[in-house]
Write a protein that holds these residues in place. Structure first.
Motif, PDB file in Angstrom:
ATOM      1  N   THR A  33     -29.846  14.325  22.817  1.00 50.63           N
ATOM      2  CA  THR A  33     -30.293  13.426  23.882  1.00 50.63           C
ATOM      3  C   THR A  33     -31.774  13.111  23.819  1.00 50.63           C
ATOM      4  O   THR A  33     -32.236  12.203  24.503  1.00 50.63           O
ATOM      5  CB  THR A  33     -29.965  14.020  25.266  1.00 50.63           C
ATOM      6  OG1 THR A  33     -30.661  15.259  25.412  1.00 50.63           O
ATOM      7  CG2 THR A  33     -28.473  14.222  25.436  1.00 50.63           C
ATOM      8  N   ALA A  34     -32.527  13.853  23.015  1.00 46.45           N
ATOM      9  CA  ALA A  34     -33.965  13.591  22.905  1.00 46.45           C
ATOM     10  C   ALA A  34     -34.197  12.356  22.049  1.00 46.45           C
ATOM     11  O   ALA A  34     -33.611  12.209  20.983  1.00 46.45           O
ATOM     12  CB  ALA A  34     -34.683  14.794  22.303  1.00 46.45           C
ATOM     13  N   ASP A  35     -35.036  11.481  22.523  1.00 46.63           N
ATOM     14  CA  ASP A  35     -35.452  10.299  21.775  1.00 46.63           C
ATOM     15  C   ASP A  35     -36.718  10.691  21.019  1.00 46.63           C
ATOM     16  O   ASP A  35     -37.812  10.716  21.589  1.00 46.63           O
ATOM     17  CB  ASP A  35     -35.711   9.151  22.738  1.00 46.63           C
ATOM     18  CG  ASP A  35     -36.135   7.876  22.041  1.00 46.63           C
ATOM     19  OD1 ASP A  35     -36.269   7.874  20.802  1.00 46.63           O
ATOM     20  OD2 ASP A  35     -36.347   6.877  22.749  1.00 46.63           O
ATOM     21  N   SER A  36     -36.556  11.038  19.733  1.00 47.71           N
ATOM     22  CA  SER A  36     -37.684  11.578  18.977  1.00 47.71           C
ATOM     23  C   SER A  36     -38.863  10.610  18.929  1.00 47.71           C
ATOM     24  O   SER A  36     -40.015  11.045  18.902  1.00 47.71           O
ATOM     25  CB  SER A  36     -37.251  11.983  17.572  1.00 47.71           C
ATOM     26  OG  SER A  36     -36.659  10.900  16.898  1.00 47.71           O
ATOM     27  N   ALA A  37     -38.616   9.325  18.960  1.00 47.89           N
ATOM     28  CA  ALA A  37     -39.713   8.349  18.948  1.00 47.89           C
ATOM     29  C   ALA A  37     -40.561   8.450  20.215  1.00 47.89           C
ATOM     30  O   ALA A  37     -41.772   8.235  20.183  1.00 47.89           O
ATOM     31  CB  ALA A  37     -39.158   6.936  18.798  1.00 47.89           C
ATOM     32  N   SER A  44     -45.520  19.783  20.238  1.00 48.51           N
ATOM     33  CA  SER A  44     -44.677  20.902  20.643  1.00 48.51           C
ATOM     34  C   SER A  44     -43.215  20.473  20.772  1.00 48.51           C
ATOM     35  O   SER A  44     -42.306  21.173  20.307  1.00 48.51           O
ATOM     36  CB  SER A  44     -45.183  21.476  21.967  1.00 48.51           C
ATOM     37  OG  SER A  44     -44.304  22.463  22.444  1.00 48.51           O
ATOM     38  N   PHE A  45     -42.971  19.327  21.391  1.00 53.79           N
ATOM     39  CA  PHE A  45     -41.587  18.867  21.550  1.00 53.79           C
ATOM     40  C   PHE A  45     -41.019  18.435  20.203  1.00 53.79           C
ATOM     41  O   PHE A  45     -39.838  18.680  19.918  1.00 53.79           O
ATOM     42  CB  PHE A  45     -41.490  17.740  22.584  1.00 53.79           C
ATOM     43  CG  PHE A  45     -40.116  17.621  23.167  1.00 53.79           C
ATOM     44  CD1 PHE A  45     -39.724  18.418  24.233  1.00 53.79           C
ATOM     45  CD2 PHE A  45     -39.179  16.746  22.638  1.00 53.79           C
ATOM     46  CE1 PHE A  45     -38.445  18.334  24.765  1.00 53.79           C
ATOM     47  CE2 PHE A  45     -37.897  16.652  23.172  1.00 53.79           C
ATOM     48  CZ  PHE A  45     -37.539  17.453  24.229  1.00 53.79           C
ATOM     49  N   ARG A  46     -41.841  17.824  19.353  1.00 60.24           N
ATOM     50  CA  ARG A  46     -41.384  17.475  18.000  1.00 60.24           C
ATOM     51  C   ARG A  46     -40.970  18.731  17.242  1.00 60.24           C
ATOM     52  O   ARG A  46     -39.981  18.720  16.505  1.00 60.24           O
ATOM     53  CB  ARG A  46     -42.473  16.722  17.235  1.00 60.24           C
ATOM     54  CG  ARG A  46     -42.512  15.238  17.499  1.00 60.24           C
ATOM     55  CD  ARG A  46     -43.314  14.459  16.471  1.00 60.24           C
ATOM     56  NE  ARG A  46     -44.358  15.198  15.804  1.00 60.24           N
ATOM     57  CZ  ARG A  46     -45.637  15.289  16.209  1.00 60.24           C
ATOM     58  NH1 ARG A  46     -46.003  14.690  17.313  1.00 60.24           N
ATOM     59  NH2 ARG A  46     -46.514  15.978  15.515  1.00 60.24           N
ATOM     60  N   ASP A  47     -41.704  19.828  17.433  1.00 59.50           N
ATOM     61  CA  ASP A  47     -41.342  21.099  16.794  1.00 59.50           C
ATOM     62  C   ASP A  47     -39.979  21.575  17.286  1.00 59.50           C
ATOM     63  O   ASP A  47     -39.179  22.094  16.505  1.00 59.50           O
ATOM     64  CB  ASP A  47     -42.396  22.169  17.066  1.00 59.50           C
ATOM     65  CG  ASP A  47     -43.698  21.925  16.315  1.00 59.50           C
ATOM     66  OD1 ASP A  47     -43.702  21.082  15.379  1.00 59.50           O
ATOM     67  OD2 ASP A  47     -44.705  22.557  16.676  1.00 59.50           O
ATOM     68  N   ARG A  48     -39.711  21.420  18.582  1.00 61.36           N
ATOM     69  CA  ARG A  48     -38.401  21.806  19.131  1.00 61.36           C
ATOM     70  C   ARG A  48     -37.282  20.983  18.496  1.00 61.36           C
ATOM     71  O   ARG A  48     -36.236  21.512  18.135  1.00 61.36           O
ATOM     72  CB  ARG A  48     -38.373  21.613  20.646  1.00 61.36           C
ATOM     73  CG  ARG A  48     -39.193  22.609  21.410  1.00 61.36           C
ATOM     74  CD  ARG A  48     -39.233  22.235  22.893  1.00 61.36           C
ATOM     75  NE  ARG A  48     -40.118  23.102  23.611  1.00 61.36           N
ATOM     76  CZ  ARG A  48     -39.746  24.208  24.248  1.00 61.36           C
ATOM     77  NH1 ARG A  48     -38.482  24.566  24.245  1.00 61.36           N
ATOM     78  NH2 ARG A  48     -40.622  24.947  24.866  1.00 61.36           N
TER      79      ARG A  48
END
Length: 171
Positions: A33-37, A44-48
Motif C-alpha cells: 500500500t505504500a506509494d514509494s514515489a 527512513s521510510f524508503r529503508d522500510r
C-alpha cells in the motif's frame, strides 16, 4: 477466508503475515500500500520499503496499490494474498481529504473480503495502546484505523496480535 494481523511498529506483524501466507497452498501475492514515489524524500521510510522488498520472493505476484485495495484483490491472479499495511492505506486515503472516497473504499474492501475466493491476510497497526495524539489528522487516523480494525476483526476468520515478535491468536 481472511485473516487480520495487528501489531505496533516493529512488532513482527509483517514477518508473521509472510509466514502465514506461505503456510498454505497456492500461488502467493503481495499488495503493497505504500506509494514509494511519495516517500522519495524520506530515507527512513524508503529503508522500510526496501526491507520488505528484500524479504519477498521474486516469484510472488506484486501489486503496488495505495488506494483501491478491493480492486487490487479482485484483479490479482494469486490464490493467497498479503496486504501490507492498512495503516499506510488509510493514511493515503485520509490525505486525499475526501470522506466519501474513504467510506467507499472501506466498504468495497469489506465486501470484497466477504465475497472473494482468495485467502487474504491483512496487516494493520494496532494504535489503541498509545496516548490520544495531538492534531486533527493524527486523531482522525487513530480513530478511523481503530474502528476499521474492529470492523474487520469482527468479520475475519482469524485475528492475530504480534508483540515483540511473539504472535498470539485472538480469534
Amino acid at each position: 477466508m481472511f485473516e487480520l494481523i495487528l501489531g505496533g511498529v516493529r512488532s513482527g506483524k509483517s514477518q508473521l503475515a509472510e509466514q502465514r501466507l506461505t503456510s498454505g497452498n497456492g500461488t502467493c501475492g503481495y499488495i503493497a500500500t505504500a506509494d514509494s514515489a511519495a516517500y522519495q524524500d524520506d530515507a527512513s521510510f524508503r529503508d522500510r520499503i526496501n526491507l520488505h522488498r528484500q524479504r519477498r520472493p521474486d516469484h510472488w505476484e506484486l501489486i503496488e496499490e495505495p488506494l483501491y485495495l478491493a480492486r487490487a484483490i479482485e484483479h490479482s491472479s494469486a490464490d493467497r494474498l498479503l496486504v501490507d499495511c492498512l495503516g499506510v492505506w488509510l493514511t493515503n486515503l485520509l490525505l486525499k481529504k475526501d470522506p466519501l472516497l474513504l467510506q467507499q473504499e472501506q466498504s468495497a474492501l469489506v465486501a470484497t473480503l466477504e465475497s472473494n475466493d482468495k485467502d487474504v491476510i491483512l496487516v494493520s497497526s494496532e494504535v489503541g495502546f498509545g496516548v490520544i495524539p495531538m492534531g486533527d489528522l493524527s486523531r482522525d487516523f487513530v480513530d478511523q484505523l481503530g474502528l476499521f480494525n474492529q470492523q474487520l476483526a469482527a468479520k475475519a476468520d482469524k485475528v492475530w496480535l504480534s508483540i515483540a515478535g511473539l504472535a498470539q491468536q485472538l480469534k
